[in-house]
Design a protein around this motif. Structure first.
Motif, PDB file in Angstrom:
ATOM      1  N   VAL A   6       0.644 -11.872 -16.669  1.00  0.00           N
ATOM      2  CA  VAL A   6       1.064 -13.205 -16.225  1.00  0.00           C
ATOM      3  C   VAL A   6       0.644 -13.429 -14.774  1.00  0.00           C
ATOM      4  CG1 VAL A   6       2.997 -14.781 -15.858  1.00  0.00           C
ATOM      5  CG2 VAL A   6       3.029 -13.199 -17.807  1.00  0.00           C
ATOM      6  N   ASP A   7      -0.178 -14.438 -14.565  1.00  0.00           N
ATOM      7  CA  ASP A   7      -0.660 -14.811 -13.232  1.00  0.00           C
ATOM      8  C   ASP A   7       0.099 -16.044 -12.760  1.00  0.00           C
ATOM      9  OD1 ASP A   7      -2.074 -15.488 -10.945  1.00  0.00           O
ATOM     10  OD2 ASP A   7      -3.737 -16.402 -12.057  1.00  0.00           O
ATOM     11  N   ILE A   8       0.941 -15.855 -11.761  1.00  0.00           N
ATOM     12  CA  ILE A   8       1.693 -16.976 -11.185  1.00  0.00           C
ATOM     13  C   ILE A   8       0.863 -17.559 -10.048  1.00  0.00           C
ATOM     14  CG2 ILE A   8       3.859 -17.718 -10.128  1.00  0.00           C
ATOM     15  CD1 ILE A   8       5.072 -15.076 -11.228  1.00  0.00           C
ATOM     16  N   THR A  13       0.614 -21.386 -14.081  1.00  0.00           N
ATOM     17  CA  THR A  13       0.953 -20.020 -14.486  1.00  0.00           C
ATOM     18  C   THR A  13       0.193 -19.730 -15.766  1.00  0.00           C
ATOM     19  OG1 THR A  13       3.161 -20.133 -13.481  1.00  0.00           O
ATOM     20  CG2 THR A  13       2.828 -18.474 -15.197  1.00  0.00           C
ATOM     21  N   ILE A  49       7.189 -19.015 -16.481  1.00  0.00           N
ATOM     22  CA  ILE A  49       6.742 -17.781 -17.140  1.00  0.00           C
ATOM     23  C   ILE A  49       7.194 -17.755 -18.592  1.00  0.00           C
ATOM     24  CG2 ILE A  49       6.956 -15.262 -17.171  1.00  0.00           C
ATOM     25  CD1 ILE A  49       7.309 -15.393 -14.109  1.00  0.00           C
ATOM     26  N   LEU A  72       3.106  -8.742 -13.904  1.00  0.00           N
ATOM     27  CA  LEU A  72       3.008  -9.885 -12.998  1.00  0.00           C
ATOM     28  C   LEU A  72       2.033  -9.587 -11.870  1.00  0.00           C
ATOM     29  CD1 LEU A  72       6.803 -10.811 -12.575  1.00  0.00           C
ATOM     30  CD2 LEU A  72       5.195 -11.677 -14.293  1.00  0.00           C
ATOM     31  N   ALA A 369      10.738  -9.979 -10.979  1.00  0.00           N
ATOM     32  CA  ALA A 369      10.451  -9.138 -12.140  1.00  0.00           C
ATOM     33  C   ALA A 369      11.744  -8.622 -12.774  1.00  0.00           C
ATOM     34  CB  ALA A 369       9.567  -7.970 -11.730  1.00  0.00           C
ATOM     35  N   THR A 380       9.318  -5.481 -17.353  1.00  0.00           N
ATOM     36  CA  THR A 380       8.460  -6.309 -16.505  1.00  0.00           C
ATOM     37  C   THR A 380       8.125  -5.561 -15.231  1.00  0.00           C
ATOM     38  OG1 THR A 380       9.531  -8.314 -17.366  1.00  0.00           O
ATOM     39  CG2 THR A 380       8.231  -8.539 -15.352  1.00  0.00           C
ATOM     40  N   VAL A 382       5.540  -5.507 -11.511  1.00  0.00           N
ATOM     41  CA  VAL A 382       4.592  -6.151 -10.602  1.00  0.00           C
ATOM     42  C   VAL A 382       3.400  -5.216 -10.522  1.00  0.00           C
ATOM     43  CG1 VAL A 382       4.202  -7.048  -8.292  1.00  0.00           C
ATOM     44  CG2 VAL A 382       6.468  -7.226  -9.333  1.00  0.00           C
TER      45      VAL A 382
END
Length: 601
Positions: A6-8, A13, A49, A72, A369, A380, A382
């Motif tokens: 997942v790219d915020i 997103t 997300i 993330l 996260a 989750t 990072v």
């Protein structure tokens, strides 16, 4: 196991979903993107997300419980979106002069006289020149009749309604006429007034010149200085009226632009006056020293802006220690209201726009996260820095090789990275990108509509010249078998897919196109050169053979070509990425997050 990267981003997103077998065979299954919710790197991102995960999983008939791991991007410690404020020395004044430029004047030349209500111009009035004021209660036929019957020397007329042409066509002798004066009741009576109307296709010459106004009204040097905003606001217009208002109405207040102070990690600092413009500001910012923070002088535009920025981001990140690590400054012309004007006249004033990248000492991404994991019950983590992940994702573009240089053109930031065959990666993260361009377009055109400004940035423009044809900004003429909507006749429109969206502005097609291209040049071209120089060996751009463009802004219809033109002299080949052969330049970071896990498991 099923992994979701997942790219915020600042604007969107994105997610990439893939399954990873026991022998590390990777099968990409789905992808999706949604608008980012809240400021990047804050807990407000969780809603976005969850939405993007649901959208991607729906495509493969799965749900969140079928995901084993969510990765993330490392949006922390950089959590800042971009911010822009106009910073200029502003003079707020009740001007001794009033200017106006309507759409439909009539007549031609200069007219000078005392202001008087048309219905009150009696034979008992003195034998001198007059400019008559015509309110909405007097129709054009009656107005023309009264002017023709008057024994006085009427040198011009100011009309409240849009009836200048109707009155002019019924007069026995020509006079310049200005109409569409909404606040006509505010015009001081008995004061000296000058009207100027240029010939069709021409622009006024006298009332757009402060010394021309000074000559007509016999002004002192100090009075001439105060009417400069009026003269500037009338440059390039076809008509104008300037009236000398009663004395004693001038009040002046100065709001200084201020000084930007840049603090470096080694304990040194640099100071630059914002009034000196963006070039000197960027010269101070773009040094070989690492920036610790930036600040502005108190009680100034730059000081208020930076203080407000840090305060707002501090609240969102729940951190009291917020620093600015990078900024992009560009010069911009800002429409500013002219005080004392009759119909909302504006003057284009020079200002500096600033996009800042803000760093926090807190760890909001780790908190994000953990909160997401507790919410949906999926592990989750990072996983990695955006520039590194984007490089891994860009490697799925066929034809790429090492060393791989990527330029990630996003909504809030411009990133660059160089990935060596040894696995060594050098990255940079700069403030200012697509959203900043939208704000510049919105500001310079005075649209007050970010949605329209965004469309102007993203799509080509055209002028509707008849109900059956338009002229594109390239000069090409396009004809239609069915008539276009009368609502867009004569207007500049945005060619958005199959729709034509009118732009409610007086600016010409050429002016809007110029502002759009200049905004892109000031932001993306300048930031691209800064970013690539930062990652190049010895800061030498000639050491970079080719660049892969990724990110949402890489899909812009003219930015890739603009970058190619600017980078070709350095021997750099530029091309848009084709992530996994199906995503175009999008999804590079999300794909890279998934790929990064292959070597870890």
């Amino acid at each position: 196991m099923r992994v979701a990267g997942v790219d915020i981003g600042n604007s969107t997103t994105e997610v990439c979903i893939a399954t990873l077998g026991l022998k590390e065979e990777l099968v990409f299954e789905s992808s999706a993107l949604v608008p980012t919710t809240g400021m990047k790197g804050t807990l407000h991102n969780i809603r976005g997300i969850k939405e993007v995960l649901q959208e991607a999983l729906r495509k493969i008939n799965k749900n969140v419980k079928d995901v084993d791991l969510i990765l993330l991007n490392e949006a922390a410690p950089v959590i800042g979106d971009m911010a822009m404020e106009t910073i200029t020395q502003t003079i707020i004044t009740e001007s001794t002069m009033i200017g106006h430029n309507p759409n439909t004047p009539s007549g031609e030349g200069l007219g000078k006289g005392k202001t008087v209500l048309l219905e009150e111009l009696q034979d008992t009035y003195e034998d001198e020149d007059y400019i008559v004021i015509i309110g909405s209660h007097i129709g054009y036929q009656e107005a023309a009749k009264l002017i023709n019957a008057s024994r006085h020397s009427i040198k011009g007329a100011i009309v409240q309604k849009d009836e200048a042409v109707l009155i002019y066509n019924r007069l026995k002798y020509p006079i310049p006429i200005i109409d569409e004066v909404k606040f006509i009741h505010k015009i001081p009576l008995g004061n000296t007034c000058v009207i100027e109307v240029a010939s069709e296709g021409g622009t006024i010459q006298t009332l757009s010149n402060p010394y021309g106004i000074a000559n007509l009204f016999n002004l002192t040097p100090e009075e001439t200085r105060r009417i400069i905003p009026i003269a500037k606001s009338l440059i390039g217009t076809r008509s104008a009226v300037v009236i000398r208002s009663p004395k004693g109405q001038v009040e002046e207040k100065e709001i200084p632009a201020g000084t930007l102070t840049i603090y470096f990690v080694d304990g040194t600092k640099r100071m630059v006056d914002v009034d000196r413009g963006s070039e000197e500001m960027m010269h101070a910012i773009d040094s070989d020293q690492e920036i610790l923070d930036m600040a502005g002088t108190k009680e100034s535009n730059i000081g208020h802006m930076i203080e407000h920025m840090k305060e707002e981001i501090g609240k969102l990140s729940k951190s009291a220690n917020v620093h600015i690590q990078d900024a992009l400054a560009v010069d911009v012309l800002v429409p500013m209201s002219v005080e004392g004007a009759l119909a909302g006249e504006i003057s284009m004033e020079r200002a500096v726009a600033l996009a800042a990248m803000v760093k926090s000492k807190g760890l909001p991404m780790q908190e994000l996260a953990k909160t997401l994991e507790d919410d949906i019950g999926v592990t989750t983590q990072v996983a990695g820095v955006e520039g590194v992940m984007a490089s891994l994702g860009a490697l799925t573009t066929k034809g790429t090789t090492f060393p791989l240089v990527i330029l990630d053109l996003g909504g809030g930031s411009t990133d660059a990275a160089i990935l060596e065959e040894t696995g060594e990666v050098k990255v940079t993260h700069l403030g200012g990108a697509g959203n900043f361009i939208t704000m510049l377009i919105n500001t310079e055109l005075g649209l007050e509509n970010l949605s329209v400004a965004e469309d102007i940035k993203r799509y080509p423009l055209a002028k509707v010249e008849s109900l059956f044809h338009i002229r594109l900004e390239t000069g090409e003429v396009k004809f239609f078998g069915q008539p276009l909507s009368p609502k867009i006749f004569g207007k500049v429109v945005i060619c958005k897919e199959k729709d034509f969206i009118p732009i409610e502005t007086k600016h010409s097609l050429e002016k809007i196109v110029t502002i759009r291209k200049e905004a892109k040049r000031k932001v993306f071209i300048q930031n691209a050169l800064r970013a690539l120089k930062s990652v190049a060996k010895g800061n030498d751009l000639t050491q970079i053979p080719n660049v892969v463009l990724v990110g949402g802004s890489a899909m812009d219809f003219e930015i890739p070509q603009m970058l190619l033109e600017y980078l070709t002299p350095y021997g750099i080949v530029v091309g848009k990425g084709e992530i996994r052969g199906v995503e175009g330049p999008r999804n590079a970071v999300a794909t890279g997050l998934v790929l990064s896990k292959v070597k870890v498991l």
